[in-house]
Design a protein around this motif. Structure first.
Motif, PDB file in Angstrom:
ATOM      1  N   ASN A  81       3.575  10.829   4.882  1.00  0.00           N
ATOM      2  CA  ASN A  81       2.315  11.559   4.682  1.00  0.00           C
ATOM      3  C   ASN A  81       1.091  10.697   4.952  1.00  0.00           C
ATOM      4  OD1 ASN A  81       3.090  14.208   4.074  1.00  0.00           O
ATOM      5  ND2 ASN A  81       3.681  13.593   2.017  1.00  0.00           N
ATOM      6  N   HIS A  82       1.295   9.400   5.096  1.00  0.00           N
ATOM      7  CA  HIS A  82       0.181   8.516   5.455  1.00  0.00           C
ATOM      8  C   HIS A  82      -0.236   8.789   6.893  1.00  0.00           C
ATOM      9  CE1 HIS A  82      -0.341   5.823   2.026  1.00  0.00           C
ATOM     10  NE2 HIS A  82       0.963   5.988   1.823  1.00  0.00           N
ATOM     11  N   THR A  83      -1.480   8.471   7.187  1.00  0.00           N
ATOM     12  CA  THR A  83      -1.993   8.676   8.542  1.00  0.00           C
ATOM     13  C   THR A  83      -1.954   7.368   9.327  1.00  0.00           C
ATOM     14  OG1 THR A  83      -4.281   8.158   7.962  1.00  0.00           O
ATOM     15  CG2 THR A  83      -3.572  10.469   7.710  1.00  0.00           C
TER      16      THR A  83
ATOM     17  N   ARG B 242       0.812  -1.229   0.000  1.00  0.00           N
ATOM     18  CA  ARG B 242       0.000   0.000   0.000  1.00  0.00           C
ATOM     19  C   ARG B 242       0.839   1.270   0.000  1.00  0.00           C
ATOM     20  NH1 ARG B 242      -5.608  -0.829   2.565  1.00  0.00           N
ATOM     21  NH2 ARG B 242      -5.884  -3.071   2.445  1.00  0.00           N
ATOM     22  N   GLY B 243       2.168   1.129   0.004  1.00  0.00           N
ATOM     23  CA  GLY B 243       3.045   2.295  -0.031  1.00  0.00           C
ATOM     24  C   GLY B 243       3.214   2.997   1.300  1.00  0.00           C
ATOM     25  N   ILE B 244       2.779   2.349   2.372  1.00  0.00           N
ATOM     26  CA  ILE B 244       2.896   2.961   3.699  1.00  0.00           C
ATOM     27  C   ILE B 244       4.321   2.838   4.214  1.00  0.00           C
ATOM     28  CG2 ILE B 244       2.071   2.890   6.086  1.00  0.00           C
ATOM     29  CD1 ILE B 244      -0.655   1.969   4.896  1.00  0.00           C
ATOM     30  N   VAL B 245       4.970   1.731   3.932  1.00  0.00           N
ATOM     31  CA  VAL B 245       6.411   1.590   4.170  1.00  0.00           C
ATOM     32  C   VAL B 245       7.043   1.241   2.830  1.00  0.00           C
ATOM     33  CG1 VAL B 245       6.196   0.852   6.576  1.00  0.00           C
ATOM     34  CG2 VAL B 245       6.363  -0.856   4.797  1.00  0.00           C
ATOM     35  N   GLN B 246       8.310   1.526   2.715  1.00  0.00           N
ATOM     36  CA  GLN B 246       9.053   1.211   1.505  1.00  0.00           C
ATOM     37  C   GLN B 246       9.995   0.052   1.805  1.00  0.00           C
ATOM     38  OE1 GLN B 246       8.078   2.952  -1.222  1.00  0.00           O
ATOM     39  NE2 GLN B 246       6.696   3.905   0.258  1.00  0.00           N
ATOM     40  N   SER B 247      10.326  -0.702   0.780  1.00  0.00           N
ATOM     41  CA  SER B 247      11.284  -1.786   0.982  1.00  0.00           C
ATOM     42  C   SER B 247      12.251  -1.833  -0.190  1.00  0.00           C
ATOM     43  CB  SER B 247      10.559  -3.124   1.125  1.00  0.00           C
ATOM     44  OG  SER B 247       9.915  -3.476  -0.076  1.00  0.00           O
ATOM     45  N   LEU B 248      13.429  -2.294   0.126  1.00  0.00           N
ATOM     46  CA  LEU B 248      14.472  -2.434  -0.872  1.00  0.00           C
ATOM     47  C   LEU B 248      15.138  -3.773  -0.631  1.00  0.00           C
ATOM     48  CD1 LEU B 248      15.862  -0.828  -3.159  1.00  0.00           C
ATOM     49  CD2 LEU B 248      17.496  -0.046  -1.442  1.00  0.00           C
TER      50      LEU B 248
END
Length: 131
Positions: A60-62, A39-45
């Motif tokens: 910017n997510h709540t 959902r793009g709330i955290v990023q992963s690499l």
């Protein structure tokens, strides 16, 4: 919140570190992170320098976005006692009181951005572990 705090300076954290940091099972955290990442709330690499982190969009997510991603909207619409028939026409014994609390809770969670919480880590110490 653990990821927000730990990756503030550009660092990335792995699933095991997160699980240990908040005293939760690795498989449980991995499943949650998968959904939050989708959902793009955290990023992963991926890769040797990979891991999970927060970027500007993530911050910017709540808090409500996180709750919805993990538990759906039952916190905002469901019966406090878990009854399936609870409604205005057929209220449970706690319906009216919880309706007020639920409204305030929803406002708090939808108005609080993850970045705001990250800013609070700069001025105070918070306890994030279940231990």
């Amino acid at each position: 919140m653990f990821i927000t705090r730990e990756t503030k300076d550009g660092r990335r954290v792995g699933v095991k570190e997160i699980a240990e940091g908040i005293d939760s099972p690795v498989y449980f955290i991995a499943k949650i992170l998968q959904e939050l990442s989708k959902r793009g709330i955290v990023q992963s690499l991926k890769g040797p320098t990979g891991g999970f982190f927060m970027d500007g969009n993530s911050l910017n997510h709540t808090v409500a976005d996180v709750v919805m991603a993990i538990d759906g909207d039952k916190l905002f619409h469901g019966c406090i006692l878990g009854l399936s028939e609870c409604s205005e026409k057929q209220p449970c014994p706690l319906h009216a009181e919880f309706k007020k609390i639920r409204k305030e809770l929803r406002e708090l969670l939808t108005q609080t951005k993850l970045g705001e919480l990250q800013d609070k880590f700069d001025v105070a110490t918070f306890y994030l572990s279940r231990r």
